[in-house]
Design an enzyme around this catalytic site. Structure first.
Site, short mmCIF file in Angstrom:
data_model
loop_
_atom_site.label_atom_id
_atom_site.label_comp_id
_atom_site.label_asym_id
_atom_site.label_seq_id
_atom_site.Cartn_x
_atom_site.Cartn_y
_atom_site.Cartn_z
N LYS A 54 0.84 -1.20 0.00
CA LYS A 54 0.00 0.00 0.00
C LYS A 54 0.88 1.25 0.00
CE LYS A 54 -3.86 -2.47 1.93
NZ LYS A 54 -4.63 -2.94 3.08
N GLN A 98 -4.92 -2.01 9.24
CA GLN A 98 -4.81 -3.32 8.59
C GLN A 98 -5.42 -4.41 9.48
OE1 GLN A 98 -3.45 -3.79 5.41
NE2 GLN A 98 -4.30 -5.83 5.64
N ASP A 121 -11.51 2.29 3.48
CA ASP A 121 -11.84 0.88 3.27
C ASP A 121 -13.36 0.69 3.16
OD1 ASP A 121 -9.65 -0.79 3.04
OD2 ASP A 121 -9.29 -0.91 5.21
#
Ligand code: NAP
Length: 285
Positions: A54, A98, A121
């Site tokens: 990322k 994460q 997200d």
């Protein structure tokens, strides 16, 4: 019968990333530098790889990235207070924690703490609600990546029977909603579905997101179906593979995504796109 066309996630994600890079350039000219904060708790090797990728993608498209690597024994209050601090920072546009988190931490609380406008997200219930209604700013990256692939290939779900296997909050459920929004007739299958093949054989568009190698064999699919394989598994040689018996399905389907090089690269590209959207929204652009 012929050979299915491969839907190439590397090519399509490169196109998305190049559009994102152009948008970042444009934003910088207006004095806005998009910034993504990525939090990693613990030392899970797979998570470390995801976070590193990322960061690299951010660099590639010109997005500033901030990394927060916290020890595995981080307390819930410490993590929550970091997220609250990042929520307040004007220079941070997107926040991502994460998953999975170490088991002593409460994922739900963490997700709920990320402010909706920075939740790139799209896991926060407020954003999930917007997806349900159909007016979302951010779409969850993996299903959004699949929709982008279909669009790129000129495949519309309208009037088609779309069968999604898997009902997780990050893939299966939002996938079903996006196909429904694209006017597909959607069936969702899961571990309690009886006679899975009865449904898959009826699918014009089949999306498999289970995580079981060779779950989908050629006899289970319709002639000329579009096959999207979201899963990432390993075969007995340790090589990456999806849920679909690729070699045999290839001759029967009209389109198919490979694993690797299919949906995987799309997910991260859509994250970059969401970060730019966040920066634009927060700056009223
Ligand atoms: P998950 O949370 O484990 O969900 C798996 C789903 O499959 C569940 O809904 C489960 O049903 C269903 N299932 C299990 N066995 C089944 C069977 N025999 N028949 C039909 N359905 C069955 O997984 P996930 O997070 O959604 O991820 C799914 C896969 O996609 C994994 O391989 C993951 O690595 C991959 N993935 C890839 C990307 C990418 O970027 N390409 C991103 C995210 C995930 P129940 O709900 O009844 O348990």
């Amino acid at each position: 019968m012929g050979t299915a066309k491969l839907i190439d996630g590397k090519v399509i994600s490169a196109k998305v990333l190049s559009d994102v890079a152009d948008e970042v350039k444009d934003l910088k000219q207006r004095g806005v530098e998009p910034c993504l904060a990525v939090i990693l708790v613990g030392e899970d090797p797979a998570s470390q790889v995801y976070v590193r990728n990322k960061k690299l993608k951010c660099e590639q498209v010109g997005i500033r990235s901030l990394s927060y690597t916290l020890p595995a024994d981080t307390k819930q209050e410490e993590l929550i207070s970091l997220i609250k601090e990042l929520n307040e920072r004007k220079d941070v546009n997107g926040i991502l924690c994460q998953l999975p988190l170490p088991s002593h931490l409460n994922e739900k609380d963490v997700i709920n703490t990320i402010s909706a406008e920075k939740d790139v997200d799209a896991f926060n219930p407020e954003n999930v609600g917007h997806i349900m209604i159909g007016d979302a700013s951010f779409l969850p990256c993996t299903p959004a990546g699949v929709m982008e692939m279909l669009k790129y290939e000129g495949i519309s779900a309208a009037g088609k029977h779309c069968v999604v296997i898997g009902r997780s909050n990050i893939v299966g459920k939002p996938m079903a909603l996006l196909l429904l929004q694209d006017n597909g007739t959607v069936t969702v299958c899961h571990s309690r579905t009886k006679n899975l093949a009865e449904y898959t054989k009826e699918a014009d568009i089949l999306v498999s997101a289970v995580g079981k190698r060779n779950l989908i064999t050629a006899d289970m699919i319709k002639e000329e179906a579009v096959i999207i394989d979201v899963s990432i598994n390993r075969n007995e040689d340790g090589k990456l593979c999806g849920d679909v018996d690729f070699d045999n399905v290839l001759d029967k389907a009209s389109y198919i995504t490979p694993v690797p090089g299919g949906v995987g690269p799309m997910t991260i590209a859509m994250l970059m796109k969401n970060t730019v959207t966040a920066a634009k929204n927060q700056n009223n652009i």
